[in-house]
Motif scaffolding. Structure first.
Motif, PDB file in Angstrom:
ATOM      1  N   LYS A 285       6.315  26.906 -48.526  1.00 58.37           N
ATOM      2  CA  LYS A 285       6.506  27.465 -47.462  1.00 58.37           C
ATOM      3  C   LYS A 285       5.584  28.746 -47.676  1.00 58.37           C
ATOM      4  N   TYR A 286       4.942  28.950 -46.387  1.00 58.03           N
ATOM      5  CA  TYR A 286       4.263  30.340 -46.185  1.00 58.03           C
ATOM      6  C   TYR A 286       4.758  31.363 -46.076  1.00 58.03           C
ATOM      7  N   PRO A 287       4.088  32.617 -46.495  1.00 61.26           N
ATOM      8  CA  PRO A 287       4.903  33.780 -46.274  1.00 61.26           C
ATOM      9  C   PRO A 287       5.607  34.218 -44.690  1.00 61.26           C
ATOM     10  N   VAL A 288       6.804  34.750 -44.886  1.00 58.03           N
ATOM     11  CA  VAL A 288       7.430  35.038 -43.640  1.00 58.03           C
ATOM     12  C   VAL A 288       8.104  36.390 -43.942  1.00 58.03           C
ATOM     13  N   HIS A 289       8.503  37.301 -43.100  1.00 52.91           N
ATOM     14  CA  HIS A 289       9.146  38.483 -43.144  1.00 52.91           C
ATOM     15  C   HIS A 289       9.602  38.837 -41.764  1.00 52.91           C
TER      16      HIS A 289
ATOM     17  N   GLY B  89       5.842  31.231 -40.166  1.00 49.02           N
ATOM     18  CA  GLY B  89       7.116  30.449 -39.832  1.00 49.02           C
ATOM     19  C   GLY B  89       6.684  28.869 -40.109  1.00 49.02           C
ATOM     20  N   LEU B  90       5.492  28.518 -40.657  1.00 46.04           N
ATOM     21  CA  LEU B  90       4.994  27.503 -40.887  1.00 46.04           C
ATOM     22  C   LEU B  90       5.108  26.950 -42.277  1.00 46.04           C
ATOM     23  N   SER B  91       4.996  25.699 -42.701  1.00 50.98           N
ATOM     24  CA  SER B  91       5.150  25.256 -43.994  1.00 50.98           C
ATOM     25  C   SER B  91       4.113  24.233 -44.217  1.00 50.98           C
ATOM     26  N   GLU B  92       3.805  23.631 -45.521  1.00 51.01           N
ATOM     27  CA  GLU B  92       2.955  22.524 -45.689  1.00 51.01           C
ATOM     28  C   GLU B  92       3.421  21.251 -44.955  1.00 51.01           C
ATOM     29  N   THR B  93       4.423  21.215 -44.515  1.00 52.25           N
ATOM     30  CA  THR B  93       5.063  19.997 -43.721  1.00 52.25           C
ATOM     31  C   THR B  93       4.458  19.964 -42.264  1.00 52.25           C
ATOM     32  N   ASN B  94       4.062  21.084 -41.806  1.00 51.84           N
ATOM     33  CA  ASN B  94       3.730  21.037 -40.338  1.00 51.84           C
ATOM     34  C   ASN B  94       2.445  20.448 -40.225  1.00 51.84           C
ATOM     35  N   ASN B  95       1.969  20.287 -38.925  1.00 52.63           N
ATOM     36  CA  ASN B  95       0.822  19.708 -38.348  1.00 52.63           C
ATOM     37  C   ASN B  95      -0.329  20.453 -38.969  1.00 52.63           C
ATOM     38  N   PRO B  96      -1.501  19.906 -39.846  1.00 49.29           N
ATOM     39  CA  PRO B  96      -2.467  20.383 -40.477  1.00 49.29           C
ATOM     40  C   PRO B  96      -3.589  21.052 -39.530  1.00 49.29           C
TER      41      PRO B  96
ATOM     42  N   GLU C 118     -13.490  33.154 -36.411  1.00 47.39           N
ATOM     43  CA  GLU C 118     -13.235  32.238 -37.451  1.00 47.39           C
ATOM     44  C   GLU C 118     -11.827  31.925 -37.679  1.00 47.39           C
ATOM     45  N   VAL C 119     -11.527  30.638 -37.936  1.00 44.92           N
ATOM     46  CA  VAL C 119     -10.061  30.320 -37.940  1.00 44.92           C
ATOM     47  C   VAL C 119      -9.663  29.453 -39.258  1.00 44.92           C
ATOM     48  N   SER C 120      -8.505  29.589 -39.862  1.00 46.43           N
ATOM     49  CA  SER C 120      -8.091  28.872 -40.909  1.00 46.43           C
ATOM     50  C   SER C 120      -6.965  27.932 -40.374  1.00 46.43           C
ATOM     51  N   LEU C 121      -7.137  26.621 -40.927  1.00 46.73           N
ATOM     52  CA  LEU C 121      -6.142  26.033 -40.406  1.00 46.73           C
ATOM     53  C   LEU C 121      -5.009  25.760 -41.484  1.00 46.73           C
ATOM     54  N   SER C 122      -3.789  25.215 -41.006  1.00 42.53           N
ATOM     55  CA  SER C 122      -2.802  25.208 -42.128  1.00 42.53           C
ATOM     56  C   SER C 122      -3.078  24.215 -42.984  1.00 42.53           C
TER      57      SER C 122
ATOM     58  N   LEU D 195       1.926  24.233 -31.344  1.00 43.13           N
ATOM     59  CA  LEU D 195       2.936  25.142 -32.078  1.00 43.13           C
ATOM     60  C   LEU D 195       4.145  24.704 -31.088  1.00 43.13           C
ATOM     61  N   ILE D 196       4.277  24.418 -29.854  1.00 47.46           N
ATOM     62  CA  ILE D 196       5.323  24.025 -29.009  1.00 47.46           C
ATOM     63  C   ILE D 196       5.873  22.597 -29.760  1.00 47.46           C
ATOM     64  N   ALA D 197       5.127  21.749 -30.142  1.00 44.51           N
ATOM     65  CA  ALA D 197       5.324  20.441 -30.612  1.00 44.51           C
ATOM     66  C   ALA D 197       6.020  20.683 -31.876  1.00 44.51           C
ATOM     67  N   GLU D 198       5.543  21.725 -32.565  1.00 45.92           N
ATOM     68  CA  GLU D 198       6.468  21.958 -33.718  1.00 45.92           C
ATOM     69  C   GLU D 198       7.781  22.980 -33.740  1.00 45.92           C
TER      70      GLU D 198
END
Length: 209
Positions: free
Chosen positions: A68-72, A127-134, A161-165, A188-191
């Motif tokens: 899981k990526y950081p979330v607050h 709100g993303l994790s490694e299982t989401n769409n890369p 510049e953009v960093s993908l998941s 994002l809506i699809a996720e």
């Protein structure tokens, strides 16, 4: 042949020689030297906000936190503060866009204060994790910069510049940003993100007061 005629001919030849030396030797040397100085002293502050390292750091965090990526709950600004505190203050630069010296983020980290989302110069889609769409953009510049971070220069194209998941990086020209944004909102809506929430990530950054 008069001495005056000879001196005129010699003067014209001398000017021609000086002109050739200037065009073919001195100007190229000046041009090369200018680029050397720019690179040596990084006059345009290029590569000080490496988004490649942003992606790698987020992947490292996910590896340490069950994917899981950081979330607050107080917003993604505080999620960034939480991550940087866990690893190193030196990571401030990779979560700020070109032109942002990171002072506000450093102050939040040092003093334990809230980092407002509307003051963050890089968007972090929490709100993303490694299982989401890369292909989902997890971090991106909220405004374009001439040349982007990696090739920042006054005459460069306007880039973000953009960093993908999945940790990879993309560079988006500003004229292509609207199409990129629409695609990302759909991903994002699809996720499972609501349309309003997905669109909120791509609203313009509020102007500083």
């Amino acid at each position: 042949v008069s001495l005056q005629w000879f001196m005129k001919k010699w003067s014209a030849k001398k000017r021609w020689t000086v002109g050739l030396v200037t065009v073919f030797i001195l100007l190229p040397l000046l041009f090369i030297g200018s680029f050397f100085v720019i690179g040596l002293f990084n006059l345009f502050h290029a590569h000080e906000h490496c988004i490649k390292n942003t992606g790698l750091t987020l992947r490292m965090y996910a590896g340490d936190h069950e994917g899981k990526y950081p979330v607050h709950t107080n917003g993604f600004g505080d999620a960034i503060v939480m991550l940087v505190k866990e690893y190193s203050p030196e990571f401030v630069g990779i979560f700020t866009a070109p032109g942002d010296n990171g002072d506000l983020l450093r102050a939040s980290i040092k003093n334990g204060t809230h980092m407002p989302e509307d003051r963050c110069t890089r968007m972090y889609v929490q709100g993303l994790s490694e299982t989401n769409n890369p292909e989902i953009a997890m971090v991106f510049d909220r405004y374009p910069t001439r040349g982007g971070d990696h090739q920042r220069r006054p005459w460069g194209d306007w880039l973000r510049e953009v960093s993908l998941s999945d940790g990879s990086m993309e560079t988006i020209r500003e004229e292509n940003w609207p199409a990129f944004k629409e695609k990302q909102i759909k991903l994002l809506i699809a996720e499972g993100f609501s349309p309003d929430q997905a669109e909120s990530f791509y609203r313009p950054m509020p102007k500083s007061k």
